[in-house]
Design an enzyme around this catalytic site. Structure first.
Site, PDB file in Angstrom:
ATOM      1  N   HIS A 107       0.800  -1.233   0.000  1.00  0.00           N
ATOM      2  CA  HIS A 107       0.000   0.000   0.000  1.00  0.00           C
ATOM      3  C   HIS A 107       0.833   1.286   0.000  1.00  0.00           C
ATOM      4  CE1 HIS A 107      -3.488  -2.426   0.248  1.00  0.00           C
ATOM      5  NE2 HIS A 107      -3.669  -2.475   1.551  1.00  0.00           N
ATOM      6  N   HIS A 181      -9.799   2.302   0.440  1.00  0.00           N
ATOM      7  CA  HIS A 181      -9.724   1.219   1.422  1.00  0.00           C
ATOM      8  C   HIS A 181     -10.778   1.308   2.527  1.00  0.00           C
ATOM      9  CE1 HIS A 181      -7.689  -1.974   3.664  1.00  0.00           C
ATOM     10  NE2 HIS A 181      -6.849  -2.103   2.667  1.00  0.00           N
ATOM     11  N   GLU A 318     -11.576  -3.408  -2.915  1.00  0.00           N
ATOM     12  CA  GLU A 318     -10.581  -2.457  -3.415  1.00  0.00           C
ATOM     13  C   GLU A 318     -10.370  -2.695  -4.897  1.00  0.00           C
ATOM     14  OE1 GLU A 318      -7.073  -3.050  -0.683  1.00  0.00           O
ATOM     15  OE2 GLU A 318      -8.569  -4.278   0.279  1.00  0.00           O
TER      16      GLU A 318
HETATM   17  C1  BGC Z   1      -4.691  -6.286   2.100  1.00  0.00           C
HETATM   18  C2  BGC Z   1      -4.503  -7.039   3.384  1.00  0.00           C
HETATM   19  C3  BGC Z   1      -3.967  -6.080   4.399  1.00  0.00           C
HETATM   20  C4  BGC Z   1      -4.933  -4.931   4.569  1.00  0.00           C
HETATM   21  C5  BGC Z   1      -4.342  -3.849   5.408  1.00  0.00           C
HETATM   22  C6  BGC Z   1      -5.696  -5.213   2.353  1.00  0.00           C
HETATM   23  O1  BGC Z   1      -5.868  -4.464   1.206  1.00  0.00           O
HETATM   24  O2  BGC Z   1      -5.087  -7.102   1.052  1.00  0.00           O
HETATM   25  O3  BGC Z   1      -3.625  -8.122   3.213  1.00  0.00           O
HETATM   26  O4  BGC Z   1      -3.726  -6.697   5.621  1.00  0.00           O
HETATM   27  O5  BGC Z   1      -5.209  -4.344   3.339  1.00  0.00           O
HETATM   28  O6  BGC Z   1      -4.909  -3.741   6.611  1.00  0.00           O
END
Ligand code: BGC
Length: 353
Positions: A107, A181, A318
């Site tokens: 991310h 998210h 997402e």
């Molecule tokens: C991911 C997870 C991750 C989370 C973050 C999601 O987009 O796929 O693996 O733990 O985001 O909290």
């Protein structure tokens, strides 16, 4: 009536003043968005009986977001999801990114777009009210090449849609994969687990992962697997099945290869919460979508109204390009070059049944 309001939401560690913008539509739907991380902190949506509930997980105060947030409601970038070992090669040059998820990059890194202050400008148009966010990510930020100028437009329409438009331009070749998210719980953020939601995902395939949640490169047919959501199925119906992909992720945390990808908007998912009647449809121009069932929530994040968010009490849809695409030339490309414009649109549309 369409309206927006602005209020102070605290200051960052560096003393930057942060605002919270509340957008409302003619039906009472309301979304609050912060210029810190572009975070949607609140989303009030009517149920079958007309009652408004806040359907996203989040915190009451900025300081909680600054302390520790699993990306609650945030804009994610430059790259949504994982890049293996934080490395990729573009035009023969290897780039090294921050590793913030075991050996991998997740991310956008240590200070991704969820943790920066955006320029913000609210607007009102004929049938919608919105917030335009801008941020310039400098060349080399988090290890990424190119100065990337990003604009995100959040719009709340009178059709009860939250539309997100993403746009970016660069001055050097780079990779980009932006997403949003929010953790949804259509019965209300404080109502417990999301296992009773019925989910449809319009995808014949998904991208299987290894133990580190990095795609192997395979595009696997969902037929006969617990990842087949082509017919609406309760999230909880198969989530603990003895299936290696579910074991690796502790539930659902995978990228679905959405059907009919040609860059235009199409319906890709629908979630229905039977007790409240709320329905959320997802439309996107993107080729993929991460469905994450909140497996890492464990009660340690104490959210709005003092509610500890327990295991699987929110789910994320997402929209995105596939994880680790920079290391998978066979996946749809996430490369952005000077002169090109990155554009992506996703709509979350709310209704009742
Ligand atoms: C991911 C997870 C991750 C989370 C973050 C999601 O987009 O796929 O693996 O733990 O985001 O909290």
């Amino acid at each position: 009536m369409l309206s927006y309001q602005q209020e102070a939401f605290g200051t960052t560690g560096d003393g930057a003043p942060i605002q919270l913008y509340t957008l409302s539509n003619a039906n009472g739907v309301q979304v609050a968005i912060s210029d810190y991380g572009g975070i949607v902190t609140r989303l009030l949506v009517p149920g079958r009986d007309g009652n408004l509930e806040d359907v996203v997980l989040g915190y009451d105060s900025l300081s909680d977001y600054l302390r520790a947030s699993p990306y609650f409601g945030a804009i994610v970038g430059r790259y949504g999801n994982r890049i293996a070992k934080g490395r990729f090669t573009l035009d023969g040059v290897e780039y090294r990114l921050a590793t913030n998820n075991g050996p991998n990059h997740l991310h956008g890194g240590l200070q991704g777009f969820d943790k920066v202050v955006w320029d913000a400008e609210p607007y009102r148009a004929a049938d919608e009210v919105g917030l335009r966010l801008g941020y310039v990510s400098e060349d080399g930020e988090e290890g990424y090449p190119g100065r990337l100028a990003v604009t995100i437009t959040y719009a709340l329409t009178n059709r009860n849609e939250l539309r997100i438009e993403y746009r970016a331009e660069t001055d050097k070749p780079t990779v980009v994969n932006l997403t949003h998210h929010s953790y949804f719980n259509l019965a209300g953020h404080a109502s417990g687990d999301i296992l009773g939601h019925e989910l449809m995902i319009n995808a014949d395939r998904f991208t299987p992962v290894d133990e580190g949640l990095i795609p192997t490169g395979e595009l696997r047919d969902v037929t006969g697997t617990p990842l087949d959501f082509r017919t609406a199925t309760a999230i909880g119906a198969r989530i603990d099945d003895d299936y290696e992909q579910l074991r690796f992720a502790g539930g659902y945390d995978h990228n679905w290869v959405l059907n009919d990808y040609d860059g235009s908007l199409r319906l890709v998912a629908r979630a229905h919460e039977p007790t409240s009647g709320r329905v959320m449809e997802v439309y996107t121009t993107e080729p993929g979508m991460q469905f994450y069932s909140g497996n890492f929530l464990d009660g340690s994040n104490v959210g709005k109204g003092g509610v500890p968010y327990q295991h699987r009490t929110g789910f994320c849809l997402e929209t995105q390009h596939f994880p680790d695409s920079p290391n998978h030339p066979e996946f749809p490309s996430t490369v952005l070059r000077p002169g090109e414009v990155y554009e992506s649109t996703t709509i979350y549309r709310f209704s009742v049944r």
